[in-house]
Motif scaffolding. Structure first.
Motif, PDB file in Angstrom:
ATOM      1  N   THR A 183       0.857  -1.171   0.000  1.00 15.31           N
ATOM      2  CA  THR A 183       0.000   0.000   0.000  1.00 15.31           C
ATOM      3  C   THR A 183       0.900   1.231   0.000  1.00 15.31           C
ATOM      4  OG1 THR A 183      -1.850   1.146   1.083  1.00 15.31           O
ATOM      5  CG2 THR A 183      -0.312  -0.014   2.523  1.00 15.31           C
ATOM      6  N   GLY A 184       0.675   2.109  -0.951  1.00 18.14           N
ATOM      7  CA  GLY A 184       1.541   3.267  -1.087  1.00 18.14           C
ATOM      8  C   GLY A 184       2.973   2.817  -1.328  1.00 18.14           C
ATOM      9  N   ASN A 185       3.885   3.346  -0.521  1.00 17.89           N
ATOM     10  CA  ASN A 185       5.288   2.959  -0.664  1.00 17.89           C
ATOM     11  C   ASN A 185       5.733   2.017   0.444  1.00 17.89           C
ATOM     12  OD1 ASN A 185       5.343   4.775   1.470  1.00 17.89           O
ATOM     13  ND2 ASN A 185       7.279   5.690   0.851  1.00 17.89           N
ATOM     14  N   LEU A 240      14.624  -7.127  -5.055  1.00 13.78           N
ATOM     15  CA  LEU A 240      14.877  -6.685  -3.688  1.00 13.78           C
ATOM     16  C   LEU A 240      15.516  -5.304  -3.621  1.00 13.78           C
ATOM     17  CD1 LEU A 240      16.042 -10.065  -2.115  1.00 13.78           C
ATOM     18  CD2 LEU A 240      13.919  -8.816  -1.620  1.00 13.78           C
ATOM     19  N   ASP A 241      16.078  -4.832  -4.726  1.00 15.54           N
ATOM     20  CA  ASP A 241      16.633  -3.476  -4.749  1.00 15.54           C
ATOM     21  C   ASP A 241      15.545  -2.417  -4.608  1.00 15.54           C
ATOM     22  OD1 ASP A 241      19.178  -4.459  -4.931  1.00 15.54           O
ATOM     23  OD2 ASP A 241      19.512  -3.854  -7.002  1.00 15.54           O
ATOM     24  N   ARG A 242      14.294  -2.787  -4.746  1.00 14.82           N
ATOM     25  CA  ARG A 242      13.193  -1.832  -4.528  1.00 14.82           C
ATOM     26  C   ARG A 242      13.031  -1.492  -3.050  1.00 14.82           C
ATOM     27  NH1 ARG A 242       7.707  -3.375  -7.023  1.00 14.82           N
ATOM     28  NH2 ARG A 242       7.231  -1.322  -6.136  1.00 14.82           N
ATOM     29  N   ILE A 243      13.611  -2.292  -2.172  1.00 12.55           N
ATOM     30  CA  ILE A 243      13.519  -2.002  -0.739  1.00 12.55           C
ATOM     31  C   ILE A 243      14.484  -0.859  -0.426  1.00 12.55           C
ATOM     32  CG2 ILE A 243      13.956  -2.878   1.589  1.00 12.55           C
ATOM     33  CD1 ILE A 243      13.009  -5.631   0.560  1.00 12.55           C
ATOM     34  N   ILE A 283       9.386   0.920   0.144  1.00 11.04           N
ATOM     35  CA  ILE A 283       9.788   0.494  -1.205  1.00 11.04           C
ATOM     36  C   ILE A 283       9.750   1.658  -2.193  1.00 11.04           C
ATOM     37  CG2 ILE A 283       9.122  -1.915  -0.893  1.00 11.04           C
ATOM     38  CD1 ILE A 283       6.503  -1.298  -2.384  1.00 11.04           C
ATOM     39  N   ALA A 284      10.572   1.530  -3.206  1.00  8.32           N
ATOM     40  CA  ALA A 284      10.594   2.487  -4.307  1.00  8.32           C
ATOM     41  C   ALA A 284       9.624   1.995  -5.386  1.00  8.32           C
ATOM     42  CB  ALA A 284      11.995   2.603  -4.888  1.00  8.32           C
TER      43      ALA A 284
END
Length: 154
Positions: free
Chosen positions: A31-33, A84-87, A151-152
């Protein structure tokens, strides 16, 4: 290979398969970021890690069980995000430790997961946290931990 995947490889860490939910809930919600990952229980490829801190397990065994929860949390995050780089940040961990009334080292147990998050995500792995005693956990497991990640966008 992503930065985090490379770090996992360098650390000789292999993620387990993301566990399927055991009841009427979803393993994660975005939800959201933020990515919310449902509680992950202490389990290895050999099966559940059961026991009670202060009775059948010591702090080191409990911390190892908490690390297994952390691996499952990261596996769920990978299933949710693909990369996982989105974290961008481990925001919070909620740790539950199956323990006797006399056992007071729940924070040392949950450190097994906290240390893993910093090992894998570096400074972005530093997080807020709770470490709570409970007289029992589902299936008799030693530890259960849930997480919130920032997250991005994809």
């Amino acid at each position: 290979m992503s930065k985090i995947e490379t770090r996992l490889s360098d650390l000789n860490i292999t993620l387990p398969a993301a566990p399927a939910p055991a009841a009427n809930y979803v393993p994660y919600v975005i939800t959201g970021n933020q990515l919310y990952v449902s509680g992950q229980i202490s389990a290895s490829a050999e099966g559940l890690v059961t026991g009670r801190l202060g009775e059948t397990m010591d702090v080191a065994e409990g911390a190892a069980a908490a690390r297994l929860c952390g691996l499952a949390l990261i596996a769920q995050a990978k299933a949710a995000l693909g990369d996982l780089d989105r974290i961008t940040r481990v925001v919070k961990l909620g740790g539950f430790v199956n323990s006797t009334a006399e056992f007071i080292d729940q924070p040392k147990v949950v450190n097994g997961c906290s240390d893993l998050m910093v090992e894998v995500f570096g400074d972005a792995g530093r997080h807020a946290r709770s470490a709570v005693a409970t007289p029992a956990l589902p299936l008799g497991v030693a530890v259960e931990i849930d997480a919130v990640f920032e997250i991005a966008d994809a």
